[in-house]
Design an enzyme around this catalytic site. Structure first.
Site, PDB file in Angstrom:
ATOM      1  N   HIS A 165       6.831-102.840 -73.739  1.00  0.00           N
ATOM      2  CA  HIS A 165       7.340-102.282 -75.002  1.00  0.00           C
ATOM      3  C   HIS A 165       6.654-102.887 -76.216  1.00  0.00           C
ATOM      4  CE1 HIS A 165      10.917-100.024 -73.460  1.00  0.00           C
ATOM      5  NE2 HIS A 165      10.547-100.698 -72.387  1.00  0.00           N
ATOM      6  N   ASP A 182       4.048-104.157 -84.322  1.00  0.00           N
ATOM      7  CA  ASP A 182       5.206-103.616 -83.606  1.00  0.00           C
ATOM      8  C   ASP A 182       4.703-102.744 -82.467  1.00  0.00           C
ATOM      9  OD1 ASP A 182       7.908-103.199 -83.175  1.00  0.00           O
ATOM     10  OD2 ASP A 182       8.322-102.567 -85.224  1.00  0.00           O
TER      11      ASP A 182
HETATM   12  C1  GDG Z   1      11.235-103.062 -79.030  1.00  0.00           C
HETATM   13  C2  GDG Z   1       9.815-103.184 -79.625  1.00  0.00           C
HETATM   14  C3  GDG Z   1       9.606-100.698 -79.508  1.00  0.00           C
HETATM   15  C4  GDG Z   1      18.878-100.817 -85.338  1.00  0.00           C
HETATM   16  N1  GDG Z   1      19.886-101.230 -86.125  1.00  0.00           N
HETATM   17  C5  GDG Z   1      21.021-100.825 -85.564  1.00  0.00           C
HETATM   18  C6  GDG Z   1      20.702-100.133 -84.402  1.00  0.00           C
HETATM   19  N2  GDG Z   1      19.381-100.148 -84.301  1.00  0.00           N
HETATM   20  C7  GDG Z   1      18.596 -99.502 -83.233  1.00  0.00           C
HETATM   21  C8  GDG Z   1      17.685 -98.465 -83.837  1.00  0.00           C
HETATM   22  C9  GDG Z   1      16.548 -98.419 -82.835  1.00  0.00           C
HETATM   23  C10 GDG Z   1      16.526 -99.824 -82.258  1.00  0.00           C
HETATM   24  O1  GDG Z   1      17.755-100.457 -82.625  1.00  0.00           O
HETATM   25  C11 GDG Z   1      15.394-100.672 -82.801  1.00  0.00           C
HETATM   26  O2  GDG Z   1      14.220-100.246 -82.155  1.00  0.00           O
HETATM   27  P1  GDG Z   1      12.755-100.616 -82.651  1.00  0.00           P
HETATM   28  O3  GDG Z   1      11.804 -99.838 -81.844  1.00  0.00           O
HETATM   29  O4  GDG Z   1      12.676-100.320 -84.106  1.00  0.00           O
HETATM   30  O5  GDG Z   1      12.580-102.188 -82.476  1.00  0.00           O
HETATM   31  P2  GDG Z   1      12.861-103.334 -81.316  1.00  0.00           P
HETATM   32  O6  GDG Z   1      14.319-103.546 -81.099  1.00  0.00           O
HETATM   33  O7  GDG Z   1      12.098-104.525 -81.768  1.00  0.00           O
HETATM   34  O8  GDG Z   1      12.260-102.717 -79.962  1.00  0.00           O
HETATM   35  C12 GDG Z   1       9.483-101.929 -80.416  1.00  0.00           C
HETATM   36  C13 GDG Z   1      10.936-100.700 -78.763  1.00  0.00           C
HETATM   37  O9  GDG Z   1      11.175-101.927 -78.087  1.00  0.00           O
HETATM   38  C14 GDG Z   1      11.006 -99.557 -77.750  1.00  0.00           C
HETATM   39  O10 GDG Z   1       9.908 -99.579 -76.901  1.00  0.00           O
HETATM   40  O11 GDG Z   1       9.552 -99.552 -80.308  1.00  0.00           O
HETATM   41  O12 GDG Z   1       8.164-102.015 -80.920  1.00  0.00           O
HETATM   42  O13 GDG Z   1       9.731-104.352 -80.467  1.00  0.00           O
HETATM   43  O14 GDG Z   1      16.844 -97.512 -81.802  1.00  0.00           O
HETATM   44  O15 GDG Z   1      18.404 -97.266 -83.973  1.00  0.00           O
HETATM   45  N3  GDG Z   1      21.620 -99.580 -83.610  1.00  0.00           N
HETATM   46  C15 GDG Z   1      22.928 -99.721 -83.984  1.00  0.00           C
HETATM   47  N4  GDG Z   1      23.302-100.423 -85.096  1.00  0.00           N
HETATM   48  C16 GDG Z   1      22.377-100.981 -85.894  1.00  0.00           C
HETATM   49  O16 GDG Z   1      22.726-101.623 -86.904  1.00  0.00           O
HETATM   50  N5  GDG Z   1      23.879 -99.162 -83.229  1.00  0.00           N
END
Ligand code: GDG
Length: 423
Positions: free
Chosen positions: A178, A390
């Site tokens: 990821h 990222d």
């Molecule tokens: C890793 C990799 C890659 C966020 N705030 C809240 C919340 N979220 C959810 C978002 C989104 C997820 O969390 C965050 O996903 P990201 O992709 O932006 O980042 P990472 O957690 O670092 O994920 C990344 C990912 O894996 C998938 O392969 O894209 O690069 O680092 O879905 O909606 N959800 C809730 N409350 C929040 O306050 N319920």
């Protein structure tokens, strides 16, 4: 069931999808001695939960506590809601320290996100990583059959297929990373570079987020592993060693876009958006949503906003920046320091510019409910996503899917994997 290499699947057996990740997709907490199970947050859960929910299967992972036996009943009950079974992997506190906090988060995470100066190459971490990956392999052998497809996720578990081989268990295996895969110059700094690459090549299939990550991986394999034959190009390669073959490809992770679009239209979300509009009349909203992490470029983003307010005074009183920071790795001193730095900067900017009736930065340090998150996506005229590095960044995709009026603006760092898809 313990499965050995000579075992064969019966025709009656159904092939299941088995997802394996460091954490189960749930958060467990105690209430009056009883375990309470809530859905987990984070990119991996957002991306994979719909896949298993739609087709069923099993999710294997650490439950977030060493009291594995006592959580079994709570997990069995939770499985009726999730639509797939949950298998907890028992890991001691010592192992979690060396494998999770140590090798995964102090070595691989910084190195793979281009922060080599933050990496801490403690020799004991690698041993703990192997031991924890062996515990996962044992759990996989006990809860799967040779017919199942075992899909392993992320940088915590790169050694699982090698450990399955050590305990003489054959499974069809795939691995998805990821986070980014670094360039060869960075990867060569890893003292266990040969072991990590050899372990990855024990999987039948390897997936990366972007073509750049795939190319970096192939370049590292060619540099480090003797006697390897590589064929293919761009997003799809085959790597041959004398005794095995691995397919390597680019599979940018996505979201359930229809779910996001439909939920953005929910009446609860609409109501929340209306209330926020009333509280912020005639003000353009800029939104940031990130897990607390030094790779997300949060201090840099706040300084850039401060610079914009200084250089373009007409922005003052007319825009407001809502930054949501979701708590993460709170027990790690480096993350506490990152939070302190962010909060110092937020108060500096607010101290410099706040006027009666207008605050330049609304700072939220907590996890939001789904309704709140969707309402912020709908409310924001601009979504500001500026990671320094990222793997993908799902928030950028979610903002676009929720932009049902079609007038939102996404400002996206070129260092997010999603930038490769969203030209
Ligand atoms: C890793 C990799 C890659 C966020 N705030 C809240 C919340 N979220 C959810 C978002 C989104 C997820 O969390 C965050 O996903 P990201 O992709 O932006 O980042 P990472 O957690 O670092 O994920 C990344 C990912 O894996 C998938 O392969 O894209 O690069 O680092 O879905 O909606 N959800 C809730 N409350 C929040 O306050 N319920």
């Amino acid at each position: 069931m313990i499965a050995g290499p000579t075992e064969t699947a019966t025709n009656a057996e159904v092939s299941r999808l088995v997802v394996v990740s460091n954490r189960l997709p749930v958060v467990l907490s105690r209430n009056n001695g009883e375990w309470v199970v809530k859905p987990g947050a984070g990119g991996l859960v957002t991306a994979l939960a719909p896949v298993l929910r739609d087709r069923g299967g099993t999710w294997i992972g650490w439950p977030g506590t060493s009291e594995t036996e006592s959580v079994s009943d709570a997990l069995t009950e939770a499985a009726t809601d999730t639509g797939y079974t949950l298998e907890p992997v028992p890991l001691s506190d010592d192992l979690i320290n060396g494998y999770y906090h140590g090798f995964s988060n102090e070595v691989i995470w910084p190195l793979f996100h281009d922060f080599p100066e933050r990496a801490n190459y403690q020799p004991s971490y690698w041993k703990a990583y192997q031991d924890a990956n062996r515990t996962f392999a044992t759990c996989i052998s006990e809860s799967t059959s040779p017919r199942d497809y075992v899909w392993v996720h992320d940088y915590h578990l790169m050694d699982v297929a090698a450990q399955l081989r050590t305990i003489d268990v054959r499974r069809r295996t795939g691995f998805f990373l990821h986070i980014p895969f670094p360039s060869v110059d960075l990867f060569m700094r890893l003292p266990w570079r040969f072991q990590v690459l050899s372990a990855l090549l024990e999987f039948d299939m390897l997936g990366f987020q972007t073509a750049r990550d795939t190319r970096n991986f192939i370049h590292c394999v060619r540099t480090v592993i003797d006697g390897v034959r590589v064929s293919g190009r761009n997003a799809s390669f085959t790597v041959d060693l004398p005794d095995r073959r691995t397919s390597v490809g680019t599979f940018p992770i996505g979201i359930d876009a229809r779910y996001f679009e439909q939920t953005a239209r929910d009446s609860e979300v609409e109501q929340e958006v209306r209330m926020s509009h009333d509280r912020l009349p005639n003000i353009k909203v800029i939104l940031g949503v990130d897990r607390l992490d030094y790779s997300k470029g949060l201090p840099e983003r706040i300084v850039a906003y401060q610079d914009a307010l200084r250089r373009y005074p007409e922005l003052q009183g007319n825009v407001t920046f809502i930054q949501v920071v979701v708590p993460s790795r709170e027990d790690v001193p480096e993350y506490q320091a990152q939070r302190d730095a962010i909060e110092r900067l937020v108060s500096q900017v607010n101290g410099e510019f706040t006027q009666p009736g207008w605050v330049p930065i609304h700072y939220l340090y907590r996890s939001l409910s789904r309704t709140e998150l969707f309402a912020y996506y709908r409310l924001a005229e601009i979504c500001l996503i500026t990671p320094l590095k990222d793997g993908m960044n799902l928030v950028s995709k979610e903002y676009c899917a929720c932009n049902i009026d079609g007038d939102g603006v996404l400002i996206l760092s070129e260092f997010a994997g999603s930038a490769a898809q969203m030209h």
